[in-house]
Design an enzyme around this catalytic site. Structure first.
Site, PDB file in Angstrom:
ATOM      1  N   MET A   1     -40.461 -24.561 -88.780  1.00 23.07           N
ATOM      2  CA  MET A   1     -41.324 -24.302 -89.948  1.00 23.07           C
ATOM      3  C   MET A   1     -41.115 -22.842 -90.316  1.00 23.07           C
ATOM      4  O   MET A   1     -41.982 -21.991 -90.137  1.00 23.07           O
ATOM      5  CB  MET A   1     -42.788 -24.610 -89.606  1.00 23.07           C
ATOM      6  CG  MET A   1     -43.085 -26.099 -89.635  1.00 23.07           C
ATOM      7  SD  MET A   1     -44.611 -26.497 -88.764  1.00 23.07           S
ATOM      8  CE  MET A   1     -43.994 -26.559 -87.103  1.00 23.07           C
TER       9      MET A   1
ATOM     10  N   HIS B   1     -38.730 -28.285 -84.314  1.00 20.07           N
ATOM     11  CA  HIS B   1     -39.259 -28.396 -85.675  1.00 20.07           C
ATOM     12  C   HIS B   1     -39.386 -26.988 -86.251  1.00 20.07           C
ATOM     13  O   HIS B   1     -40.296 -26.245 -85.881  1.00 20.07           O
ATOM     14  CB  HIS B   1     -40.620 -29.111 -85.606  1.00 20.07           C
ATOM     15  CG  HIS B   1     -41.306 -29.265 -86.919  1.00 20.07           C
ATOM     16  ND1 HIS B   1     -42.637 -29.650 -87.021  1.00 20.07           N
ATOM     17  CD2 HIS B   1     -40.880 -29.098 -88.205  1.00 20.07           C
ATOM     18  CE1 HIS B   1     -42.975 -29.709 -88.299  1.00 20.07           C
ATOM     19  NE2 HIS B   1     -41.950 -29.364 -89.030  1.00 20.07           N
TER      20      HIS B   1
ATOM     21  N   MET C   1     -42.838 -21.484 -85.834  1.00 25.74           N
ATOM     22  CA  MET C   1     -43.490 -21.065 -87.086  1.00 25.74           C
ATOM     23  C   MET C   1     -43.293 -19.565 -87.277  1.00 25.74           C
ATOM     24  O   MET C   1     -43.392 -18.793 -86.321  1.00 25.74           O
ATOM     25  CB  MET C   1     -44.985 -21.361 -87.040  1.00 25.74           C
ATOM     26  CG  MET C   1     -45.317 -22.808 -86.728  1.00 25.74           C
ATOM     27  SD  MET C   1     -47.067 -23.122 -86.926  1.00 25.74           S
ATOM     28  CE  MET C   1     -47.211 -24.734 -86.159  1.00 25.74           C
TER      29      MET C   1
ATOM     30  N   ASP D   1     -42.609 -26.563 -81.913  1.00 20.43           N
ATOM     31  CA  ASP D   1     -42.945 -26.079 -83.251  1.00 20.43           C
ATOM     32  C   ASP D   1     -42.685 -24.584 -83.397  1.00 20.43           C
ATOM     33  O   ASP D   1     -43.394 -23.769 -82.816  1.00 20.43           O
ATOM     34  CB  ASP D   1     -44.426 -26.336 -83.534  1.00 20.43           C
ATOM     35  CG  ASP D   1     -44.719 -27.804 -83.751  1.00 20.43           C
ATOM     36  OD1 ASP D   1     -44.031 -28.431 -84.572  1.00 20.43           O
ATOM     37  OD2 ASP D   1     -45.642 -28.324 -83.096  1.00 20.43           O
TER      38      ASP D   1
ATOM     39  N   HIS E   1     -41.470 -32.018 -78.391  1.00 25.01           N
ATOM     40  CA  HIS E   1     -41.518 -31.481 -79.752  1.00 25.01           C
ATOM     41  C   HIS E   1     -41.900 -29.993 -79.679  1.00 25.01           C
ATOM     42  O   HIS E   1     -42.891 -29.625 -79.051  1.00 25.01           O
ATOM     43  CB  HIS E   1     -42.563 -32.269 -80.540  1.00 25.01           C
ATOM     44  CG  HIS E   1     -42.624 -31.936 -81.991  1.00 25.01           C
ATOM     45  ND1 HIS E   1     -41.771 -32.486 -82.927  1.00 25.01           N
ATOM     46  CD2 HIS E   1     -43.448 -31.099 -82.683  1.00 25.01           C
ATOM     47  CE1 HIS E   1     -42.073 -32.017 -84.128  1.00 25.01           C
ATOM     48  NE2 HIS E   1     -43.079 -31.168 -84.013  1.00 25.01           N
TER      49      HIS E   1
ATOM     50  N   ASP F   1     -46.003 -36.469 -87.505  1.00 22.49           N
ATOM     51  CA  ASP F   1     -46.395 -35.233 -86.831  1.00 22.49           C
ATOM     52  C   ASP F   1     -47.680 -34.674 -87.440  1.00 22.49           C
ATOM     53  O   ASP F   1     -47.698 -34.280 -88.592  1.00 22.49           O
ATOM     54  CB  ASP F   1     -45.236 -34.233 -86.995  1.00 22.49           C
ATOM     55  CG  ASP F   1     -45.452 -32.935 -86.244  1.00 22.49           C
ATOM     56  OD1 ASP F   1     -46.300 -32.911 -85.335  1.00 22.49           O
ATOM     57  OD2 ASP F   1     -44.767 -31.953 -86.578  1.00 22.49           O
TER      58      ASP F   1
ATOM     59  N   MET G   1     -44.503 -35.079 -92.123  1.00 26.38           N
ATOM     60  CA  MET G   1     -45.692 -34.341 -91.700  1.00 26.38           C
ATOM     61  C   MET G   1     -46.921 -35.114 -92.177  1.00 26.38           C
ATOM     62  O   MET G   1     -47.021 -35.455 -93.354  1.00 26.38           O
ATOM     63  CB  MET G   1     -45.727 -32.943 -92.314  1.00 26.38           C
ATOM     64  CG  MET G   1     -44.691 -31.968 -91.799  1.00 26.38           C
ATOM     65  SD  MET G   1     -44.884 -31.456 -90.085  1.00 26.38           S
ATOM     66  CE  MET G   1     -46.586 -30.981 -89.981  1.00 26.38           C
TER      67      MET G   1
ATOM     68  N   SER H   1     -46.099 -32.404 -78.181  1.00 29.04           N
ATOM     69  CA  SER H   1     -45.840 -31.139 -78.877  1.00 29.04           C
ATOM     70  C   SER H   1     -46.453 -30.001 -78.076  1.00 29.04           C
ATOM     71  O   SER H   1     -47.677 -29.944 -77.879  1.00 29.04           O
ATOM     72  CB  SER H   1     -46.465 -31.192 -80.274  1.00 29.04           C
ATOM     73  OG  SER H   1     -46.523 -29.886 -80.813  1.00 29.04           O
TER      74      SER H   1
HETATM   75  C1  DX5 Z   1     -48.230 -28.754 -87.022  1.00 25.33           C
HETATM   76  C2  DX5 Z   1     -47.134 -29.081 -86.042  1.00 25.33           C
HETATM   77  C3  DX5 Z   1     -47.440 -30.215 -85.128  1.00 25.33           C
HETATM   78  C4  DX5 Z   1     -48.613 -30.011 -84.197  1.00 25.33           C
HETATM   79  C5  DX5 Z   1     -49.409 -31.288 -84.162  1.00 25.33           C
HETATM   80  O1  DX5 Z   1     -47.736 -27.950 -88.046  1.00 25.33           O
HETATM   81  O2  DX5 Z   1     -45.934 -29.395 -86.707  1.00 25.33           O
HETATM   82  O3  DX5 Z   1     -46.294 -30.571 -84.351  1.00 25.33           O
HETATM   83  O4  DX5 Z   1     -48.253 -29.682 -82.873  1.00 25.33           O
HETATM   84  O5  DX5 Z   1     -50.580 -31.068 -83.489  1.00 25.33           O
HETATM   85  P1  DX5 Z   1     -51.689 -32.193 -83.328  1.00 25.33           P
HETATM   86  O6  DX5 Z   1     -51.034 -33.355 -82.671  1.00 25.33           O
HETATM   87  O7  DX5 Z   1     -52.723 -31.534 -82.482  1.00 25.33           O
HETATM   88  O8  DX5 Z   1     -52.181 -32.514 -84.711  1.00 25.33           O
HETATM   89 ZN    ZN Z   2     -44.238 -30.206 -85.502  1.00 22.21          ZN
END
Ligand code: DX5
Ligand code: ZN
Length: 221
Positions: A68, A66, A36, A34, A32, A175, A137, A7
């Site tokens: 969010m 992903h 947000m 993310d 991956h 994740d 999650m 990620s």
């Molecule tokens: C959190 C993200 C994850 C994040 C995980 O909301 O969706 O993808 O990158 O990070 P680690 O592996 O550091 O917990």
């Molecule tokens: Zn994620």
């Protein structure tokens, strides 16, 4: 065979290209990403420009986006155009998720549903056959580097059973909070794609080695 999806949330963005190439050298085939928006989750990350950049750096990688964000129905197409292979959006923000799944599939991408730790897996019962992955999650969405929420292993086991009993091949992606001390156990519970940020990128001199080592550890599941 379980696989690792680094990620990029935890990478050093001033060295994005270098670090992505290191991950690729270690054997990472899925990345991956993310997104947000500061609404669905308190944090803001990035949008389509970064997806485009990752696509340019790794033309052949599978880009697992992903979302969010509060309004995935208004944005999914931009991310597919930017190079996303899979779009995961949250069930919590789109109660009429069947409609959006169909739109994503029609646009030529894989479609997946993400659920936060508090959302039960039975809510996916009807839609499972259409999903590429279920993104479970294992921390509350919003930040990298959190600790895994206890009890998530049972959720993986429950969902794996459900998928098996329906004769499906849906991937289970986990994740958040995945580290050396739990990754093999969670893969043995039935997780098939493991997104990990801090585990992969926290030691920037060892990204290639880390990806290689972890991938090796989980591939037997
Ligand atoms: C959190 C993200 C994850 C994040 C995980 O909301 O969706 O993808 O990158 O990070 P680690 O592996 O550091 O917990
Ligand atoms: Zn994620």
């Amino acid at each position: 065979m379980a696989l690792l999806a680094p990620s990029i949330l935890s990478c050093d963005f001033s060295r994005l290209k270098e670090q992505l190439l290191m991950a690729q050298e270690g054997g990472a085939e899925m990345i991956h990403i993310d997104v947000m928006d500061g609404h669905f989750v308190p944090n803001i990350t990035f949008g389509t420009l970064i997806v485009e950049a990752v696509r340019k750096i790794l033309p052949k990688a599978f880009l697992d986006v992903h979302l969010m964000i509060q309004n995935p129905q208004e944005r999914y197409l931009d991310f597919i155009d930017a190079g996303a292979d899979n779009i995961s959006f949250h069930l919590e923000v789109v109660p009429d998720f069947d409609f959006l799944i169909n739109l994503i599939l029609k646009a030529g991408a894989k479609a997946s549903l993400a659920i936060a730790p508090g959302t039960p897996v039975h809510m996916l019962d009807q839609i499972l056959p259409k999903l590429y992955m279920v993104l479970l999650m294992t921390v509350n969405p919003g930040f990298g580097g959190q600790k895994i929420i206890p009890g998530m292993d049972q959720k993986i086991i429950q969902l794996r059973k459900k998928i098996k009993s329906k004769g499906l091949n849906t991937f289970i992606e986990i994740d958040g909070g995945i580290h050396e001390n739990n990754i093999e156990y969670l893969a043995s519970c039935g997780a098939s794609v493991i997104a990990a940020g801090s585990l992969v990128f926290s030691n920037e001199d060892k990204i290639t080695q880390k990806v290689r080592e972890i991938s090796e550890k989980i591939k037997r599941f």
